[in-house]
Design a protein around this motif. Sequence first.
Motif, PDB file in Angstrom:
ATOM      1  N   ASN A 168      48.701  41.206  29.789  1.00 30.33           N
ATOM      2  CA  ASN A 168      49.411  40.005  29.374  1.00 30.33           C
ATOM      3  C   ASN A 168      49.656  39.998  27.873  1.00 30.33           C
ATOM      4  O   ASN A 168      50.722  39.631  27.412  1.00 30.33           O
ATOM      5  N   ARG A 169      48.670  40.371  27.106  1.00 27.84           N
ATOM      6  CA  ARG A 169      48.806  40.372  25.648  1.00 27.84           C
ATOM      7  C   ARG A 169      49.835  41.394  25.192  1.00 27.84           C
ATOM      8  O   ARG A 169      50.548  41.184  24.228  1.00 27.84           O
ATOM      9  N   ARG A 170      49.902  42.494  25.871  1.00 30.15           N
ATOM     10  CA  ARG A 170      50.810  43.567  25.481  1.00 30.15           C
ATOM     11  C   ARG A 170      52.265  43.180  25.714  1.00 30.15           C
ATOM     12  O   ARG A 170      53.144  43.618  24.988  1.00 30.15           O
ATOM     13  N   LEU A 222      35.541  43.015  39.534  1.00 32.12           N
ATOM     14  CA  LEU A 222      36.205  41.790  39.072  1.00 32.12           C
ATOM     15  C   LEU A 222      36.384  41.812  37.557  1.00 32.12           C
ATOM     16  O   LEU A 222      37.451  41.464  37.041  1.00 32.12           O
ATOM     17  N   ALA A 223      35.366  42.217  36.818  1.00 29.13           N
ATOM     18  CA  ALA A 223      35.453  42.285  35.354  1.00 29.13           C
ATOM     19  C   ALA A 223      36.527  43.277  34.920  1.00 29.13           C
ATOM     20  O   ALA A 223      37.311  42.997  34.008  1.00 29.13           O
ATOM     21  N   VAL A 224      36.593  44.428  35.583  1.00 29.25           N
ATOM     22  CA  VAL A 224      37.596  45.438  35.233  1.00 29.25           C
ATOM     23  C   VAL A 224      39.000  44.893  35.471  1.00 29.25           C
ATOM     24  O   VAL A 224      39.895  45.051  34.630  1.00 29.25           O
ATOM     25  N   VAL A 225      39.208  44.233  36.579  1.00 22.94           N
ATOM     26  CA  VAL A 225      40.534  43.668  36.886  1.00 22.94           C
ATOM     27  C   VAL A 225      40.896  42.582  35.874  1.00 22.94           C
ATOM     28  O   VAL A 225      42.037  42.537  35.382  1.00 22.94           O
ATOM     29  N   LEU A 226      39.959  41.699  35.534  1.00 18.36           N
ATOM     30  CA  LEU A 226      40.243  40.644  34.560  1.00 18.36           C
ATOM     31  C   LEU A 226      40.573  41.219  33.186  1.00 18.36           C
ATOM     32  O   LEU A 226      41.490  40.737  32.512  1.00 18.36           O
ATOM     33  N   ILE A 227      39.855  42.237  32.766  1.00 22.19           N
ATOM     34  CA  ILE A 227      40.139  42.872  31.475  1.00 22.19           C
ATOM     35  C   ILE A 227      41.522  43.515  31.503  1.00 22.19           C
ATOM     36  O   ILE A 227      42.307  43.365  30.559  1.00 22.19           O
TER      37      ILE A 227
END
Length: 74
Positions: free
Chosen positions: A32-34, A21-26
């Motif tokens: 999104n930022r890119r 879950l953490a990997v997917v959120l990161i």
Amino acid sequence: MEDAMESSLWLMVVVGGPILLAVVLIFVTLSNRRHRNPDDLRHTEEATRDLYRRLDKEDEGRDYPQPGGGAKGP
């Protein structure tokens, strides 16, 4: 033997789930930022202001009770 296999499966679920879950959120956050650029942000801000203006005009046409009016308290 079955208990050991079941325990290892639960260990994978309990430890691996939050890590996945953490990997997917990161990944999603960085992606999104890119993809944001100043034109996209400007367009979003303009659309938001336009929506607020339209909602304000709709609200002006409605008959809402005035604050402080109405029934008096004890």
